[in-house]
Write a protein that holds these residues in place. Structure first.
Motif, PDB file in Angstrom:
ATOM      1  N   ARG A   1      74.861  -8.924  22.574  1.00 46.36           N
ATOM      2  CA  ARG A   1      72.744  -8.307  21.645  1.00 46.36           C
ATOM      3  C   ARG A   1      72.780  -8.703  20.482  1.00 46.36           C
ATOM      4  O   ARG A   1      73.450  -9.428  20.078  1.00 46.36           O
ATOM      5  CB  ARG A   1      73.492  -6.558  21.433  1.00 46.36           C
ATOM      6  CG  ARG A   1      74.169  -5.279  22.110  1.00 46.36           C
ATOM      7  CD  ARG A   1      75.002  -4.287  20.943  1.00 46.36           C
ATOM      8  NE  ARG A   1      74.210  -3.640  19.980  1.00 46.36           N
ATOM      9  CZ  ARG A   1      73.870  -2.646  20.764  1.00 46.36           C
ATOM     10  NH1 ARG A   1      74.231  -1.858  21.807  1.00 46.36           N
ATOM     11  NH2 ARG A   1      73.570  -1.497  19.445  1.00 46.36           N
TER      12      ARG A   1
ATOM     13  N   GLY B   1      73.140   3.080  17.990  1.00 48.39           N
ATOM     14  CA  GLY B   1      74.682   2.280  18.442  1.00 48.39           C
ATOM     15  C   GLY B   1      75.299   1.141  17.324  1.00 48.39           C
ATOM     16  O   GLY B   1      74.802  -0.216  17.515  1.00 48.39           O
TER      17      GLY B   1
ATOM     18  N   TYR C   1      75.244   1.560  32.198  1.00 44.00           N
ATOM     19  CA  TYR C   1      74.219   2.856  32.020  1.00 44.00           C
ATOM     20  C   TYR C   1      73.174   2.294  32.733  1.00 44.00           C
ATOM     21  O   TYR C   1      73.389   1.004  32.924  1.00 44.00           O
ATOM     22  CB  TYR C   1      73.299   3.209  30.714  1.00 44.00           C
ATOM     23  CG  TYR C   1      74.820   4.429  29.686  1.00 44.00           C
ATOM     24  CD1 TYR C   1      74.689   5.501  30.309  1.00 44.00           C
ATOM     25  CD2 TYR C   1      74.701   3.804  28.871  1.00 44.00           C
ATOM     26  CE1 TYR C   1      75.397   6.157  29.606  1.00 44.00           C
ATOM     27  CE2 TYR C   1      75.811   4.453  27.909  1.00 44.00           C
ATOM     28  CZ  TYR C   1      76.001   5.734  28.802  1.00 44.00           C
ATOM     29  OH  TYR C   1      77.074   7.182  27.834  1.00 44.00           O
TER      30      TYR C   1
ATOM     31  N   GLU D   1      68.180   8.838  19.763  1.00 41.41           N
ATOM     32  CA  GLU D   1      69.623   7.567  19.664  1.00 41.41           C
ATOM     33  C   GLU D   1      68.654   6.413  20.020  1.00 41.41           C
ATOM     34  O   GLU D   1      67.557   6.241  19.858  1.00 41.41           O
ATOM     35  CB  GLU D   1      70.248   7.431  21.206  1.00 41.41           C
ATOM     36  CG  GLU D   1      71.379   8.007  21.496  1.00 41.41           C
ATOM     37  CD  GLU D   1      72.160   8.138  22.942  1.00 41.41           C
ATOM     38  OE1 GLU D   1      71.315   7.372  23.654  1.00 41.41           O
ATOM     39  OE2 GLU D   1      73.061   8.459  22.913  1.00 41.41           O
ATOM     40  N   GLY D   2      69.886   5.579  18.876  1.00 42.74           N
ATOM     41  CA  GLY D   2      68.875   4.071  19.042  1.00 42.74           C
ATOM     42  C   GLY D   2      69.593   2.848  18.816  1.00 42.74           C
ATOM     43  O   GLY D   2      70.490   2.857  18.242  1.00 42.74           O
ATOM     44  N   GLU D   3      69.361   1.638  18.622  1.00 38.39           N
ATOM     45  CA  GLU D   3      69.865   0.795  18.865  1.00 38.39           C
ATOM     46  C   GLU D   3      69.457  -0.264  17.095  1.00 38.39           C
ATOM     47  O   GLU D   3      68.098   0.099  17.173  1.00 38.39           O
ATOM     48  CB  GLU D   3      69.465  -0.189  19.267  1.00 38.39           C
ATOM     49  CG  GLU D   3      70.910  -2.003  19.480  1.00 38.39           C
ATOM     50  CD  GLU D   3      69.952  -2.935  20.721  1.00 38.39           C
ATOM     51  OE1 GLU D   3      69.602  -2.442  21.423  1.00 38.39           O
ATOM     52  OE2 GLU D   3      71.003  -4.070  19.782  1.00 38.39           O
TER      53      GLU D   3
ATOM     54  N   LYS E   1      86.009   4.553  22.379  1.00 36.25           N
ATOM     55  CA  LYS E   1      87.034   3.640  24.028  1.00 36.25           C
ATOM     56  C   LYS E   1      86.204   2.604  24.969  1.00 36.25           C
ATOM     57  O   LYS E   1      85.713   3.215  25.341  1.00 36.25           O
ATOM     58  CB  LYS E   1      87.961   3.806  24.605  1.00 36.25           C
ATOM     59  CG  LYS E   1      88.391   3.237  25.577  1.00 36.25           C
ATOM     60  CD  LYS E   1      89.673   3.969  26.413  1.00 36.25           C
ATOM     61  CE  LYS E   1      90.554   3.083  27.370  1.00 36.25           C
ATOM     62  NZ  LYS E   1      89.701   2.314  28.043  1.00 36.25           N
TER      63      LYS E   1
ATOM     64  N   GLY F   1      69.260   7.848  26.010  1.00 34.29           N
ATOM     65  CA  GLY F   1      68.846   6.498  25.928  1.00 34.29           C
ATOM     66  C   GLY F   1      70.229   5.762  26.868  1.00 34.29           C
ATOM     67  O   GLY F   1      71.518   6.238  27.262  1.00 34.29           O
TER      68      GLY F   1
ATOM     69  N   TYR G   1      78.671  -4.553  27.791  1.00 36.39           N
ATOM     70  CA  TYR G   1      79.647  -3.643  28.220  1.00 36.39           C
ATOM     71  C   TYR G   1      79.590  -2.623  29.282  1.00 36.39           C
ATOM     72  O   TYR G   1      79.846  -1.540  29.486  1.00 36.39           O
ATOM     73  CB  TYR G   1      80.917  -3.555  26.986  1.00 36.39           C
ATOM     74  CG  TYR G   1      79.596  -2.619  26.115  1.00 36.39           C
ATOM     75  CD1 TYR G   1      79.028  -1.484  26.053  1.00 36.39           C
ATOM     76  CD2 TYR G   1      79.205  -3.888  25.545  1.00 36.39           C
ATOM     77  CE1 TYR G   1      77.783  -1.833  25.021  1.00 36.39           C
ATOM     78  CE2 TYR G   1      78.633  -3.148  24.111  1.00 36.39           C
ATOM     79  CZ  TYR G   1      77.847  -1.841  23.893  1.00 36.39           C
ATOM     80  OH  TYR G   1      77.045  -1.439  22.921  1.00 36.39           O
TER      81      TYR G   1
HETATM   82  C1  LIG Z   1      73.767   5.370  25.657  1.00 35.60           C
HETATM   83  S1  LIG Z   1      74.196   4.451  24.131  1.00 35.60           S
HETATM   84  C2  LIG Z   1      72.880   3.812  22.713  1.00 35.60           C
HETATM   85  C3  LIG Z   1      72.474   3.563  21.929  1.00 35.60           C
HETATM   86  C4  LIG Z   1      72.008   2.746  21.729  1.00 35.60           C
HETATM   87  N1  LIG Z   1      70.771   2.273  23.703  1.00 35.60           N
HETATM   88  C5  LIG Z   1      72.356   1.126  21.341  1.00 35.60           C
HETATM   89  O1  LIG Z   1      72.907   1.075  22.005  1.00 35.60           O
HETATM   90  O2  LIG Z   1      72.571   1.134  20.326  1.00 35.60           O
HETATM   91  C6  LIG Z   1      74.968   5.398  24.012  1.00 35.60           C
HETATM   92  C7  LIG Z   1      76.548   4.894  23.330  1.00 35.60           C
HETATM   93  O3  LIG Z   1      77.181   4.569  25.062  1.00 35.60           O
HETATM   94  C8  LIG Z   1      78.450   4.201  24.391  1.00 35.60           C
HETATM   95  N2  LIG Z   1      78.572   2.793  25.198  1.00 35.60           N
HETATM   96  C9  LIG Z   1      77.778   1.923  25.911  1.00 35.60           C
HETATM   97  N3  LIG Z   1      79.039   1.854  27.544  1.00 35.60           N
HETATM   98  C10 LIG Z   1      79.609   2.011  27.209  1.00 35.60           C
HETATM   99  C11 LIG Z   1      80.677   1.682  27.710  1.00 35.60           C
HETATM  100  N4  LIG Z   1      81.863   0.844  28.283  1.00 35.60           N
HETATM  101  N5  LIG Z   1      82.445   1.855  27.219  1.00 35.60           N
HETATM  102  C12 LIG Z   1      82.485   3.129  25.751  1.00 35.60           C
HETATM  103  N6  LIG Z   1      81.297   3.110  25.342  1.00 35.60           N
HETATM  104  C13 LIG Z   1      80.086   3.385  25.934  1.00 35.60           C
HETATM  105  C14 LIG Z   1      78.470   2.506  23.236  1.00 35.60           C
HETATM  106  O4  LIG Z   1      78.675   3.055  21.913  1.00 35.60           O
HETATM  107  C15 LIG Z   1      76.720   3.288  23.254  1.00 35.60           C
HETATM  108  O5  LIG Z   1      76.349   3.274  21.761  1.00 35.60           O
END
Ligand SMILES: C[S@@+](CC[C@H](N)C(=O)[O-])C[C@H]1O[C@@H](n2cnc3c(N)ncnc32)[C@H](O)[C@@H]1O
Ligand code: SF4
Length: 427
Positions: free
Chosen positions: A177, A163, A61, A138-140, A233, A106, A58
């Protein structure tokens, strides 16, 4: 021949007296503004890490995965980050300002080695003036092992944002994931053990979500005891695998109505457990644990952002670094700031921005808006305010415009309506 006097509106006298030295006249100038001028404005810092364990289905970034051994590449990137911090600090005298917040975003900053995280923090300490800053990472979940968490604590990290997205393993699996519910819960326990304020991200409307999987996710999240819960969302972006499979009819995504139902369910359960909204999507225990960084961002305060594709703003100019990783390092190594594009906000843009971003914090202070822009917001866009109040999105008092419970679910819609009205009036 007519004289200039005859052409003037009545009551206005033609005169060559009264040299205009300034605007506005001195009688309006005040001591408290002089004090504000002398006090260095707080600075917020963002540091971007573009690396991730995988590319989630999804995610829109701009990230890059770690399939092979890319240690030398990451080390080079971190060296570039450090150089950029040094260059920007000198160029904009950033050390003269107190840094109130640092946000490692990130991508997945928790993927960085302990050495690299230390190098960045040491460089920030050397080239900025850290004023007891809030430091968020931030972290996974799969990347937050105990040794890494201990190191974050040692570096002064006082907020960790994980996340999670979903606690239903079958839903997570469809996103590409590898995290499981068990790993997620372990990572949360480790994060809480550092003493940091912990936030977890959930996403409403992931592929395959059902009432049962979503109820499980929300219930499990509430059981973790984290201080902060963010419910995003799920947005469908054209550069994602979700988009590609939706186009092929291969992936089932909840409808908009279903997604709203999930979000409403989460809000209800969260509020029942005394997690109160601090912005459209974040709910904290008792409404506390305010996060300086995001609050500053929505208020339009200065944020200097380091790293590839990072974007920030100083004053009324917003800028973004190049999104090309190679070019980013090449430019920084040549002693150049890697800024690729920018936008200078006009007085009208600043008003519209304060409305659309400021409303993310749930309420707009009418006096503060008037102080910044010289207009009463309600009078400026009265018909739109009336329509939004009539639709039960907003309430209005002498002090503020505030989102209703319904407005919370339609927050950006409400903000966009208001800012479009501001934009139209001022055109
Ligand atoms: C940059 S990520 C930070 C953490 C880490 N990279 C992870 O995914 O566990 C920030 C957050 O953006 C949200 N995100 C990413 N893509 C998205 C989308 N298409 N729609 C809504 N939220 C999104 C996710 O909830 C994610 O945890
Ligand atoms: S959601 Fe997080 S881990 Fe997944 S691709 Fe996006 S930034 Fe990387």
């Amino acid at each position: 021949m007519s004289t200039a006097t005859e052409e003037l509106p009545r009551g206005i006298e033609l005169t060559r007296k009264g040299f205009v030295t300034n605007y506005p006249p001195y009688r309006y100038w005040r001591g408290d503004v002089a004090q504000r001028f002398l006090t260095p404005a707080p600075l917020n810092i963002y540091v971007h890490t573009p690396y991730c364990v995988q590319r989630c289905a999804y995610c829109h970034y701009k990230t890059t995965t770690l399939s092979e051994n890319r240690k030398p590449e990451i080390d080079r990137y971190v060296s570039s980050l450090c150089r950029e911090i040094e260059l920007a600090s000198k160029r904009f005298d950033l050390k003269a300002r107190p840094t109130h917040s640092i946000y490692f975003g990130g991508g997945t900053p928790t993927l960085l080695s302990k050495d690299n995280l230390s190098r960045i923090m040491d460089t920030l300490r050397e080239h900025l003036t850290l004023a007891d800053p809030e430091i968020t990472v931030e972290g996974e979940p799969v990347t937050l092992i105990q040794a890494k968490a201990d190191h974050l604590q040692h570096l002064g990290v006082n907020r960790i944002s994980l996340g999670i997205q979903s606690f239903a393993d079958e839903i997570v699996l469809k996103t590409g994931r590898r995290d499981t519910e068990k790993q997620g819960l372990k990572a949360i326990e480790i994060a809480l053990g550092t003493g940091a304020v912990v936030n977890i991200d959930l996403m409403s409307g992931l592929a395959g979500e059902t009432d049962a999987t979503w109820a499980h996710t929300v219930e499990t999240a509430l059981g973790t005891g984290v201080q902060s819960l963010t419910v995003y969302k799920t947005e469908l972006y054209s550069n994602t695998d979700y988009y590609a499979s939706v186009k092929k009819d291969a992936q089932f995504l909840p409808s908009d109505e279903e997604e709203v139902k999930y979000a409403a369910h989460a809000i209800k359960q969260l509020e029942r457990a005394n997690y109160l909204p601090v912005n459209f999507f974040t709910f904290t225990k008792g409404g506390g644990f305010m996060q300086r960084h995001t609050t500053s961002k929505w208020r339009g305060d200065d944020i200097y952002s380091f790293g590839v594709s990072a974007f920030g703003a100083l004053g009324n100019i917003s800028v973004q670094n190049t999104s090309d990783l190679q070019k980013y390092s090449d430019m920084v190594e040549a002693g150049e700031l890697p800024v690729a594009r920018g936008y200078q906000l006009s007085a009208k843009d600043l008003m519209a921005r304060d409305v659309v971003l400021g409303l993310k914090l749930l309420r707009l202070d009418r006096k503060e808006f008037q102080r910044r822009h010289g207009f009463d917001l309600v009078k400026l866009v009265q018909p739109t305010v009336d329509a939004l109040v009539g639709g039960d999105f907003l309430t209005v008092t002498d002090a503020e415009l505030a989102l209703t419970r319904k407005g919370l679910l339609w927050g950006d819609y409400t903000g966009r309506q208001l800012s479009a009205a501001v934009d139209a009036v001022a055109s």
